[in-house]
Design a protein around this motif. Structure first.
Motif, PDB file in Angstrom:
ATOM      1  N   HIS A  12       0.843  -1.208   0.000  1.00  0.00           N
ATOM      2  CA  HIS A  12       0.000   0.000   0.000  1.00  0.00           C
ATOM      3  C   HIS A  12       0.878   1.258   0.000  1.00  0.00           C
ATOM      4  N   ALA A  13       1.968   1.225   0.814  1.00  0.00           N
ATOM      5  CA  ALA A  13       2.874   2.368   0.839  1.00  0.00           C
ATOM      6  C   ALA A  13       3.558   2.553  -0.502  1.00  0.00           C
ATOM      7  N   MET A  14       3.928   1.424  -1.127  1.00  0.00           N
ATOM      8  CA  MET A  14       4.544   1.507  -2.445  1.00  0.00           C
ATOM      9  C   MET A  14       3.546   2.074  -3.455  1.00  0.00           C
ATOM     10  N   GLN A  15       2.315   1.603  -3.364  1.00  0.00           N
ATOM     11  CA  GLN A  15       1.281   2.100  -4.281  1.00  0.00           C
ATOM     12  C   GLN A  15       1.025   3.578  -4.064  1.00  0.00           C
ATOM     13  N   SER A  16       1.002   4.012  -2.804  1.00  0.00           N
ATOM     14  CA  SER A  16       0.740   5.423  -2.500  1.00  0.00           C
ATOM     15  C   SER A  16       1.884   6.306  -2.986  1.00  0.00           C
ATOM     16  N   SER A  17       3.116   5.797  -2.904  1.00  0.00           N
ATOM     17  CA  SER A  17       4.248   6.596  -3.357  1.00  0.00           C
ATOM     18  C   SER A  17       4.208   6.798  -4.861  1.00  0.00           C
ATOM     19  N   LYS A  18       3.709   5.812  -5.571  1.00  0.00           N
ATOM     20  CA  LYS A  18       3.583   5.970  -7.019  1.00  0.00           C
ATOM     21  C   LYS A  18       2.446   6.912  -7.380  1.00  0.00           C
ATOM     22  N   LEU A  19       1.397   6.921  -6.572  1.00  0.00           N
ATOM     23  CA  LEU A  19       0.265   7.809  -6.856  1.00  0.00           C
ATOM     24  C   LEU A  19       0.666   9.276  -6.723  1.00  0.00           C
ATOM     25  N   GLN A  20       1.697   9.531  -5.946  1.00  0.00           N
ATOM     26  CA  GLN A  20       2.155  10.901  -5.804  1.00  0.00           C
ATOM     27  C   GLN A  20       2.806  11.407  -7.089  1.00  0.00           C
ATOM     28  N   HIS A  21       3.249  10.482  -7.921  1.00  0.00           N
ATOM     29  CA  HIS A  21       3.928  10.880  -9.160  1.00  0.00           C
ATOM     30  C   HIS A  21       3.113  10.541 -10.401  1.00  0.00           C
ATOM     31  N   ARG A  22       1.977   9.928 -10.195  1.00  0.00           N
ATOM     32  CA  ARG A  22       1.139   9.580 -11.336  1.00  0.00           C
ATOM     33  C   ARG A  22      -0.269  10.099 -11.082  1.00  0.00           C
ATOM     34  N   ALA A  23      -0.891  10.570 -12.074  1.00  0.00           N
ATOM     35  CA  ALA A  23      -2.231  11.134 -11.917  1.00  0.00           C
ATOM     36  C   ALA A  23      -3.295  10.070 -11.968  1.00  0.00           C
ATOM     37  N   MET A  24      -3.053   8.989 -12.686  1.00  0.00           N
ATOM     38  CA  MET A  24      -4.079   7.973 -12.870  1.00  0.00           C
ATOM     39  C   MET A  24      -3.728   6.723 -12.066  1.00  0.00           C
ATOM     40  N   ALA A  25      -4.714   6.177 -11.379  1.00  0.00           N
ATOM     41  CA  ALA A  25      -4.519   4.986 -10.548  1.00  0.00           C
ATOM     42  C   ALA A  25      -4.150   3.780 -11.394  1.00  0.00           C
ATOM     43  N   LEU A  26      -4.632   3.670 -12.632  1.00  0.00           N
ATOM     44  CA  LEU A  26      -4.333   2.515 -13.473  1.00  0.00           C
ATOM     45  C   LEU A  26      -2.854   2.434 -13.766  1.00  0.00           C
ATOM     46  N   LYS A  27      -2.275   3.569 -14.094  1.00  0.00           N
ATOM     47  CA  LYS A  27      -0.845   3.581 -14.348  1.00  0.00           C
ATOM     48  C   LYS A  27      -0.071   3.184 -13.089  1.00  0.00           C
ATOM     49  N   ALA A  28      -0.590   3.638 -11.932  1.00  0.00           N
ATOM     50  CA  ALA A  28       0.074   3.281 -10.681  1.00  0.00           C
ATOM     51  C   ALA A  28       0.030   1.785 -10.445  1.00  0.00           C
ATOM     52  N   LYS A  29      -1.110   1.158 -10.788  1.00  0.00           N
ATOM     53  CA  LYS A  29      -1.242  -0.290 -10.608  1.00  0.00           C
ATOM     54  C   LYS A  29      -0.254  -1.046 -11.489  1.00  0.00           C
ATOM     55  N   ILE A  30      -0.125  -0.593 -12.708  1.00  0.00           N
ATOM     56  CA  ILE A  30       0.813  -1.269 -13.601  1.00  0.00           C
ATOM     57  C   ILE A  30       2.234  -1.132 -13.077  1.00  0.00           C
ATOM     58  N   LYS A  31       2.553   0.027 -12.589  1.00  0.00           N
ATOM     59  CA  LYS A  31       3.883   0.230 -12.017  1.00  0.00           C
ATOM     60  C   LYS A  31       4.106  -0.670 -10.801  1.00  0.00           C
ATOM     61  N   LEU A  32       3.054  -0.841  -9.985  1.00  0.00           N
ATOM     62  CA  LEU A  32       3.179  -1.692  -8.807  1.00  0.00           C
ATOM     63  C   LEU A  32       3.505  -3.122  -9.219  1.00  0.00           C
ATOM     64  N   GLN A  33       2.860  -3.609 -10.267  1.00  0.00           N
ATOM     65  CA  GLN A  33       3.125  -4.974 -10.724  1.00  0.00           C
ATOM     66  C   GLN A  33       4.525  -5.116 -11.311  1.00  0.00           C
ATOM     67  N   ASP A  34       5.075  -4.013 -11.792  1.00  0.00           N
ATOM     68  CA  ASP A  34       6.392  -4.084 -12.420  1.00  0.00           C
ATOM     69  C   ASP A  34       7.547  -3.917 -11.437  1.00  0.00           C
ATOM     70  N   GLN A  35       7.231  -3.685 -10.147  1.00  0.00           N
ATOM     71  CA  GLN A  35       8.308  -3.466  -9.177  1.00  0.00           C
ATOM     72  C   GLN A  35       9.092  -4.750  -8.946  1.00  0.00           C
ATOM     73  N   GLN A  36      10.391  -4.560  -8.666  1.00  0.00           N
ATOM     74  CA  GLN A  36      11.243  -5.691  -8.325  1.00  0.00           C
ATOM     75  C   GLN A  36      11.123  -5.992  -6.829  1.00  0.00           C
ATOM     76  N   PRO A  37      11.341  -7.265  -6.419  1.00  0.00           N
ATOM     77  CA  PRO A  37      11.165  -7.622  -4.998  1.00  0.00           C
ATOM     78  C   PRO A  37      12.034  -6.810  -4.061  1.00  0.00           C
ATOM     79  N   TRP A  38      13.272  -6.500  -4.457  1.00  0.00           N
ATOM     80  CA  TRP A  38      14.162  -5.781  -3.539  1.00  0.00           C
ATOM     81  C   TRP A  38      13.651  -4.387  -3.219  1.00  0.00           C
ATOM     82  N   GLN A  39      12.772  -3.842  -4.091  1.00  0.00           N
ATOM     83  CA  GLN A  39      12.254  -2.503  -3.833  1.00  0.00           C
ATOM     84  C   GLN A  39      11.269  -2.479  -2.652  1.00  0.00           C
ATOM     85  N   LEU A  40      10.730  -3.643  -2.323  1.00  0.00           N
ATOM     86  CA  LEU A  40       9.777  -3.695  -1.217  1.00  0.00           C
ATOM     87  C   LEU A  40      10.474  -3.520   0.133  1.00  0.00           C
ATOM     88  N   HIS A  41      11.773  -3.800   0.204  1.00  0.00           N
ATOM     89  CA  HIS A  41      12.499  -3.668   1.477  1.00  0.00           C
ATOM     90  C   HIS A  41      12.395  -2.254   2.030  1.00  0.00           C
TER      91      HIS A  41
END
Length: 871
Positions: A427-456
């Protein structure tokens, strides 16, 4: 053997094609699994669970070299709750649109049977295409691994971590207390406090109950060795000794006879030891339960002895189906360190209302159900009819606590929190992307594209309150900021079981306040009759005794030695006794000090007032005699033997009696200066008068001889000279005494143990005995002269009476010296007063009683003619 679960969080990517030019896509899953129906675009929680099943031959499994297997599947039914906790957490998160918007969670779980190579295989399965074991290649629907939740035991955690660390996938351990090497990069998160904190918690518990003589039963593996080493290094520094250390060997059918023989030996050692508190560090309580079951198997003849078993965090009261009839009363009163947990709202209702058989993908359920309810499912292929068929309508709440617990256990609570931790991090990762993206759909796609190490980055900073009200966050070492609950195991004859929370360890409190425990809430083993069990090598040394270590034994074993004279010990188990202050003395039991009484001969006590009355009475009687002699001063009996010397002698005797009063009362400086000196001078005057009287008799007789030259010495001048010069010598001695080392008020703290003696110190003992010696010298000379003159033919000869008086005088003062030295306190003073009174009374009575008798009762004899005629 006990459930060990690894739960993997995955991001599912839609329809990724297989790179068949490198590896062919194949199917086949040799591991039992539980999975939800996966849809493209879902966020999937997959995982591995071990220890739901014991090692067994199933399907196309092949026995691995070095691993023993059994023919029948054995299920640790209680740990099935771990799976249900995951399902419940996923269901709650999917229903809560505030955490992950437009994302649905699924799950995928494997069992690894606690075998290392199956653990590796299960982990690789999770990193492969769904239903296809092709690591590092994407075929069809690809599982993009985000995080792993697991495991219950350190070894399996390391197996999984060795693979996941390659992909930098975050891993959660929910039951392991494996010590972390802080020098390594943070790769996994512990949903439990460190093992070092567990060791400290056990130590605080032992110190709280004052259990200093303990036993240790530990698993025969690296973890058990680490635990034993920590106990042997840490606990003696806090005064705790280890009575015995025994290793519990895992069950192995090939070495069953040797195992039972070793278990029997451990049983005898444990039960015969005086250590009533025994630490149990075991991953599998099944081994420990076998140890306690030996009397029922008739391998040991001794009856079980009451022990307080102290369990570590891995252990839960679990049972396999063949242990259903095993008595659990032997575990009554055990204390367990458990993962801190609270009851999650809705979880019990979830267990009661869920249709468990609606999930056809759950390959664990049938085995769990059959062994938990001791039934079998109908075999569609025929065969022997089972005695009890599973109706699928059985209720989980009807199961004993050893088979299934309706309350969420600590391990399940950790799984629940771990799923939520990952969800909040996403959720925090998703919220951080929403700060830089205007549309939630784009944020969702970015969330799916994240690498595991970024979750740390987000996991390290995750902080939220779960539905039970607990704050979930990690410290800098990746450990959940939570302590341990102290659980009291309460068992009942009907095999039911209850976990009662009686305390906790708070990691955020100061070390001295970290442990909170409610003693009154604890149910102890029945043999202790609800009294606090003792676990010491030697019973406590009571106050009044001190400890002395027994030679050749640990320092906790000691003998209790009474304190020596004059010393006390106030506390139990004192290492030494100490002296009371000078103004105090030990009581009879030598366990506390009593203020000493002030001790001196006073007028307020019977002895003091009696001596004072005697002294005054004799003084009055002496004054009466003196008055009688003055009244009859012209009579022959008074004139005989120098009337003036008689007056001087009576006055000195009067003062001698009054001198005794100086020795009564609290010593003061002036009184101390006068006591001995006045006594010595006055008595010297009295004895000098007696000596002068004796010389007068002798000289008078010698002067009557014809031609004697002694006539010139006869007269008052010679008598006065004897008195003056003999007394003057005593005066000189006393002046020298006062000038060099005068007497002074002093306190004697040691002569009497229960009193402080107020006394007059002589200052110089030698001078004191010089005074007594000179006085004795005069008395001896008087006695000798009087004895020689006792038969002289003189009608008024006093020599006979003086002889008796000097005999009394010398006898009194000869007996005074040893008596004076041997007495203490006010009795020393009383002895000297008695000697003064007795010797003075001897002089008064022996010399003057005959004369007073004639004056008072026989006045007709008090003339010269009658005395000559009587003679």
């Amino acid at each position: 053997m006990v459930a060990l679960m690894v739960l993997l969080l995955l991001l599912l990517l839609p329809h990724v094609s297989c790179k068949t030019s490198v590896v062919n896509c194949n199917t086949g899953d040799p591991l039992l699994a539980l999975r939800s129906y996966l849809q493209p675009g879902e966020l999937v929680i997959g995982g591995i669970t071990s220890h739901i099943f014991m090692p067994t031959k199933r399907g196309n499994f092949h026995e691995h070299p070095g691993q023993s297997v059994i023919d029948e599947s054995l299920v640790v039914t209680k740990n099935y709750q771990h799976i249900l906790a995951l399902v419940f957490a996923v269901k709650e998160i999917n229903a809560n649109l505030q955490i992950l918007k437009n994302v649905t969670l699924g799950f995928w779980i494997y069992d690894n049977y606690h075998i290392s190579w199956w653990t590796y295989q299960a982990t690789m399965e999770l990193l492969s295409t769904q239903d296809r074991f092709i690591p590092n290649y994407r075929c069809s629907i690809q599982n993009n691994s985000i995080a792993v939740i697991g495991t219950l035991y350190p070894e399996t955690s390391l197996y999984v971590a060795s693979i996941l660390s390659i992909y930098k996938i975050p891993q959660f351990t929910y039951g392991s207390t494996q010590m972390r090497d802080n020098s390594e990069p943070l790769s996994y998160y512990q949903m439990i406090s460190s093992e070092a904190y567990l060791y400290q918690g056990i130590l605080q518990l032992l110190l709280h109950f004052k259990w200093t003589w303990i036993g240790v039963l530990a698993a025969n593996d690296d973890n058990g060795h680490r635990f034993v080493q920590a106990v042997l290094e840490m606990y003696p520094l806090s005064g705790i000794c280890v009575a015995f250390v025994e290793r519990i060997v895992p069950i192995s059918l090939g070495r069953l006879y040797h195992l039972l023989d070793q278990m029997t030996r451990i049983y005898h050692i444990s039960m015969s030891s005086m250590a009533n508190a025994v630490l149990v560090y075991e991953e599998h309580i099944l081994h420990f339960r076998l140890l306690l079951h030996l009397p029922e198997l008739e391998f040991v003849a001794a009856e079980p002895k009451g022990k307080v078993w102290i369990m570590t965090v891995q252990m839960e009261l679990t049972a396999l189906h063949f242990q259903r009839s095993w008595d659990i009363q032997v575990l009554r009163g055990a204390l367990s360190f458990a993962v801190h947990s609270k009851e999650v709202f809705g979880f019990q209702n979830f267990l009661q209302t869920r249709n468990h058989f609606s999930t056809t993908e759950d390959e664990f359920l049938r085995d769990f159900w059959a062994q938990a309810f001791d039934c079998t499912f109908e075999n569609p292929f025929g065969g022997e009819e089972a005695e009890t068929l599973c109706t699928r309508k059985e209720k989980l709440e009807s199961l004993p606590g050893a088979f299934f617990d309706m309350s969420m256990t600590g391990h399940s609570y950790n799984i629940y929190n771990a799923v939520y931790a990952v969800a909040h991090a996403l959720h925090a990762m998703q919220s951080s992307k929403l700060q830089h993206r205007a549309m939630a759909l784009k944020a969702k796609i970015k969330l799916q594209d994240q690498q595991p190490w970024q979750l740390h980055h987000f996991l390290k900073r995750v902080s939220f309150n779960n539905s039970a009200g607990d704050k979930i966050s990690f410290n800098q070492n990746g450990e959940l900021v939570a302590g341990f609950d102290i659980i009291n195991w309460v068992t009942f004859p009907n095999q039911s079981f209850q976990r009662v929370k009686v305390g906790q360890m708070d990691p955020q409190a100061s070390p001295d306040k970290a442990l909170t425990i409610h003693d009154d809430a604890i149910i102890w083993p029945s043999s202790f009759n609800q009294a606090l069990p003792l676990s010491v090598c030697t019973a406590s040394c009571h106050p009044g005794y001190f400890r002395r270590q027994q030679e050749g034994k640990p320092f906790c074993c000691y003998d209790c030695i009474p304190c020596s004279e004059g010393k006390i010990s106030k506390q139990k188990d004192s290492d030494d006794c100490f002296k009371c202050p000078q103004d105090h003395y030990p009581n009879k039991n030598r366990d506390f000090c009593i203020a000493k009484d002030i001790h001196f001969l006073s007028y307020g006590e019977p002895l003091g007032i009696s001596l004072a009355i005697i002294s005054v009475s004799f003084s009055a009687f002496t004054a009466l005699v003196l008055g009688t002699f003055v009244k009859h001063h012209s009579t022959p009996i008074v004139k005989a033997n120098n009337r003036n010397l008689t007056y001087i002698l009576l006055n000195s005797l009067l003062l001698c009696f009054l001198t005794a009063l100086l020795f009564i009362g609290q010593p003061q400086k002036a009184i101390c200066l006068l006591r001995q000196t006045a006594f010595g001078i006055i008595f010297s005057v009295a004895v000098s008068c007696v000596l002068a009287k004796t010389f007068t008799v002798v000289l008078a007789f010698m002067a009557t001889k014809p031609g004697s030259r002694m006539r010139k010495w006869v007269g008052a001048r010679m008598s006065y000279s004897v008195v003056l010069y003999c007394s003057l010598i005593q005066v000189v001695i006393c002046v020298l005494w006062l000038a060099t080392s005068p007497p002074f008020p002093d306190t004697d703290m040691y002569s009497m143990s229960a009193a402080i003696i107020l006394e007059c110190s002589e200052g110089s003992v030698n001078m004191f005995y010089c005074v007594l010696g000179y006085m004795g010298f005069l008395a001896v000379i008087s006695f000798m002269v009087a004895f020689l003159a006792r038969k002289l033919p003189d009608s008024f000869n006093e020599a006979k009476f003086i002889t008796f008086s000097m005999l009394v005088f010398c006898s009194v003062w000869l007996s005074f010296v040893p008596t004076y030295v041997s007495t203490k306190g006010k009795f020393t003073v009383a002895v000297e007063i008695f000697s003064i009174l007795a010797s003075s009374a001897g002089l008064l009575g022996c010399i003057f009683f005959p004369k007073c008798y004639i004056i008072a009762l026989k006045p007709e004899l008090n003339n010269r003619e009658q005395l000559i005629r009587r003679k």
